[in-house]
Scaffold this motif. Structure first.
Motif, PDB file in Angstrom:
ATOM      1  N   TYR A  82       0.840  -1.202   0.000  1.00 52.85           N
ATOM      2  CA  TYR A  82       0.000   0.000   0.000  1.00 52.85           C
ATOM      3  C   TYR A  82       0.873   1.249   0.000  1.00 52.85           C
ATOM      4  CZ  TYR A  82       0.807  -0.068   5.102  1.00 52.85           C
ATOM      5  OH  TYR A  82       1.382  -0.091   6.352  1.00 52.85           O
ATOM      6  N   MET A  83       0.275   2.341  -0.475  1.00 53.40           N
ATOM      7  CA  MET A  83       1.003   3.597  -0.662  1.00 53.40           C
ATOM      8  C   MET A  83       0.755   4.619   0.449  1.00 53.40           C
ATOM      9  SD  MET A  83       2.810   3.446  -3.496  1.00 53.40           S
ATOM     10  CE  MET A  83       3.119   5.180  -3.816  1.00 53.40           C
ATOM     11  N   GLU A  84      -0.486   4.725   0.899  1.00 57.94           N
ATOM     12  CA  GLU A  84      -0.863   5.766   1.860  1.00 57.94           C
ATOM     13  C   GLU A  84      -0.924   5.198   3.271  1.00 57.94           C
ATOM     14  OE1 GLU A  84      -1.081   8.683   0.633  1.00 57.94           O
ATOM     15  OE2 GLU A  84      -1.250   8.184  -1.488  1.00 57.94           O
ATOM     16  N   LYS A  85      -0.852   6.083   4.262  1.00 62.05           N
ATOM     17  CA  LYS A  85      -0.979   5.641   5.650  1.00 62.05           C
ATOM     18  C   LYS A  85      -2.347   5.015   5.869  1.00 62.05           C
ATOM     19  CE  LYS A  85       2.329   8.296   8.276  1.00 62.05           C
ATOM     20  NZ  LYS A  85       2.646   8.482   9.692  1.00 62.05           N
ATOM     21  N   LEU A  86      -2.364   3.922   6.594  1.00 59.38           N
ATOM     22  CA  LEU A  86      -3.613   3.252   6.942  1.00 59.38           C
ATOM     23  C   LEU A  86      -3.837   3.357   8.441  1.00 59.38           C
ATOM     24  CD1 LEU A  86      -3.320  -0.072   4.876  1.00 59.38           C
ATOM     25  CD2 LEU A  86      -4.535   2.016   4.237  1.00 59.38           C
ATOM     26  N   TYR A 146      -6.380  -4.484  10.051  1.00 57.26           N
ATOM     27  CA  TYR A 146      -6.836  -4.784   8.690  1.00 57.26           C
ATOM     28  C   TYR A 146      -6.138  -6.028   8.151  1.00 57.26           C
ATOM     29  CZ  TYR A 146      -7.328  -4.114   3.621  1.00 57.26           C
ATOM     30  OH  TYR A 146      -7.578  -4.298   2.283  1.00 57.26           O
ATOM     31  N   ALA A 147      -4.816  -6.103   8.345  1.00 59.57           N
ATOM     32  CA  ALA A 147      -4.058  -7.253   7.855  1.00 59.57           C
ATOM     33  C   ALA A 147      -4.553  -8.546   8.490  1.00 59.57           C
ATOM     34  CB  ALA A 147      -2.570  -7.059   8.136  1.00 59.57           C
ATOM     35  N   HIS A 148      -4.888  -8.492   9.774  1.00 66.44           N
ATOM     36  CA  HIS A 148      -5.364  -9.701  10.451  1.00 66.44           C
ATOM     37  C   HIS A 148      -6.693 -10.186   9.871  1.00 66.44           C
ATOM     38  CE1 HIS A 148      -2.751  -8.736  14.217  1.00 66.44           C
ATOM     39  NE2 HIS A 148      -2.097  -9.451  13.320  1.00 66.44           N
ATOM     40  N   THR A 149      -7.533  -9.259   9.431  1.00 64.60           N
ATOM     41  CA  THR A 149      -8.815  -9.690   8.843  1.00 64.60           C
ATOM     42  C   THR A 149      -8.585 -10.461   7.543  1.00 64.60           C
ATOM     43  OG1 THR A 149      -9.182  -7.674   7.526  1.00 64.60           O
ATOM     44  CG2 THR A 149      -9.984  -7.660   9.803  1.00 64.60           C
ATOM     45  N   LEU A 150      -7.476 -10.165   6.847  1.00 62.96           N
ATOM     46  CA  LEU A 150      -7.148 -10.856   5.606  1.00 62.96           C
ATOM     47  C   LEU A 150      -6.178 -12.009   5.840  1.00 62.96           C
ATOM     48  CD1 LEU A 150      -6.695  -7.773   3.240  1.00 62.96           C
ATOM     49  CD2 LEU A 150      -8.651  -9.299   3.386  1.00 62.96           C
ATOM     50  N   GLN A 151      -5.784 -12.190   7.102  1.00 62.37           N
ATOM     51  CA  GLN A 151      -4.844 -13.240   7.494  1.00 62.37           C
ATOM     52  C   GLN A 151      -3.490 -13.108   6.789  1.00 62.37           C
ATOM     53  OE1 GLN A 151      -7.955 -16.535   7.043  1.00 62.37           O
ATOM     54  NE2 GLN A 151      -6.980 -17.115   8.966  1.00 62.37           N
ATOM     55  N   ALA A 152      -3.144 -11.851   6.501  1.00 63.50           N
ATOM     56  CA  ALA A 152      -1.814 -11.560   5.957  1.00 63.50           C
ATOM     57  C   ALA A 152      -0.800 -11.555   7.095  1.00 63.50           C
ATOM     58  CB  ALA A 152      -1.818 -10.211   5.248  1.00 63.50           C
ATOM     59  N   LEU A 153       0.430 -11.891   6.787  1.00 68.15           N
ATOM     60  CA  LEU A 153       1.481 -11.956   7.796  1.00 68.15           C
ATOM     61  C   LEU A 153       2.437 -10.772   7.741  1.00 68.15           C
ATOM     62  CD1 LEU A 153       2.469 -15.749   7.693  1.00 68.15           C
ATOM     63  CD2 LEU A 153       0.894 -14.577   9.252  1.00 68.15           C
ATOM     64  N   ALA A 154       2.315  -9.937   6.699  1.00 68.87           N
ATOM     65  CA  ALA A 154       3.275  -8.848   6.544  1.00 68.87           C
ATOM     66  C   ALA A 154       2.632  -7.626   5.910  1.00 68.87           C
ATOM     67  CB  ALA A 154       4.465  -9.309   5.698  1.00 68.87           C
ATOM     68  N   LEU A 155       3.220  -6.475   6.238  1.00 67.31           N
ATOM     69  CA  LEU A 155       2.863  -5.203   5.618  1.00 67.31           C
ATOM     70  C   LEU A 155       4.037  -4.761   4.757  1.00 67.31           C
ATOM     71  CD1 LEU A 155       1.431  -3.434   8.804  1.00 67.31           C
ATOM     72  CD2 LEU A 155       0.093  -4.419   6.924  1.00 67.31           C
ATOM     73  N   HIS A 156       3.730  -4.363   3.510  1.00 68.71           N
ATOM     74  CA  HIS A 156       4.754  -3.847   2.603  1.00 68.71           C
ATOM     75  C   HIS A 156       4.380  -2.413   2.228  1.00 68.71           C
ATOM     76  CE1 HIS A 156       6.286  -8.072   1.142  1.00 68.71           C
ATOM     77  NE2 HIS A 156       6.389  -7.889   2.440  1.00 68.71           N
ATOM     78  N   PRO A 157       4.665  -1.458   3.106  1.00 68.87           N
ATOM     79  CA  PRO A 157       4.236  -0.080   2.884  1.00 68.87           C
ATOM     80  C   PRO A 157       5.255   0.739   2.084  1.00 68.87           C
ATOM     81  CG  PRO A 157       5.166  -0.296   5.079  1.00 68.87           C
ATOM     82  CD  PRO A 157       5.273  -1.647   4.431  1.00 68.87           C
TER      83      PRO A 157
END
Length: 244
Positions: free
Chosen positions: A162-166, A172-183
């Motif tokens: 993602y590009m902008e601050k969240l 949010y990542a946990h709802t998608l069961q993602a393990l990492a953020l790539h900001p």
């Protein structure tokens, strides 16, 4: 230790998303490579960033409207002419080479503009065929695609680009069961990294090319960086670790 991912290979010194660029990343001992995947008209998973071939090759047109055979005829050396002819690789070609390395492989699915049908399934099938699940990370700006990847292959790590601050991106990542953020790196500071880690998420910002920014990210303790200059990043990481 912060992993160094060669962004589109060693894209600062070699033609991006080509075998020669990935081989250079291995030569300078990057921890991993990052690459982008789309589908040719005949359903081959190909490694190229833009939805058209215009910028990075000597051709013109949409990737998804060209067959793999047509794409292979194009020269992807664009601004590094000294390397001669560099074809657009297939993901299978990359895996055939990468299986004999220890590189991590971040695969960005380029389906946020064009919804390539069954891209997720085709990529996962190749990952499984080459037994690379433990070394692969899926990422995309298309977060629905990351949810799909997790549903199809929950044992393969997914990451949200993602590009902008969240607001509370860890929730949010946990709802998608993602393990990492790539900001995008301007959204990252030390407090953000600490909060992400406290919420059991990895942080790998992009694209980190300036030495001062590399040093800052290493000092923050991010889990990885994506850089066009992996050899320079190796040197900066070594100096930064010695100074800590």
């Amino acid at each position: 230790m912060t992993h160094i991912f060669a962004h589109r290979g060693s894209a600062g010194t070699h033609p991006e998303n080509t075998m020669i660029s990935f081989m250079e990343a291995a030569r300078v001992e990057a921890d991993g490579i990052e690459l982008d995947v789309q589908l040719s008209r005949d359903g081959v998973v190909v490694v190229i960033h833009d939805e058209t071939v215009n910028r990075t090759t000597d051709g013109t047109g949409w990737v998804g409207q060209m067959t793999y055979r047509q794409l292979r005829k194009l020269n992807a050396n664009y601004k590094f002419k000294k390397y001669g002819f560099c074809p657009i690789p297939s993901l299978q070609e990359v895996f055939e080479w990468a299986k004999n390395t220890s590189l991590l492989i971040n695969i960005e699915l380029k389906n946020n503009l064009i919804p390539y049908e069954r891209l997720e399934e085709k990529v996962i099938e190749l990952v499984e065929r080459y037994d690379l699940a433990s070394r692969v990370i899926f990422s995309s700006f298309n977060h629905e695609s990351m949810a799909t990847c997790h549903q199809l292959a929950p044992h393969i790590e997914t990451a949200l680009l993602y590009m902008e601050k969240l607001h509370r991106p860890w929730s949010y990542a946990h709802t998608l069961q993602a393990l990492a953020l790539h900001p995008y790196h301007p959204t990252v500071d030390r407090a953000f990294v600490e909060l992400a880690h406290a919420n059991d998420l990895l942080v790998r910002p992009f694209t980190i090319n300036k030495e001062a920014l590399m040093k800052t990210m290493f000092q923050y303790g991010v889990d990885g960086i994506f850089t066009d200059f992996p050899e320079k990043a190796q040197n900066v990481r070594e100096k930064t670790l010695r100074s800590l």
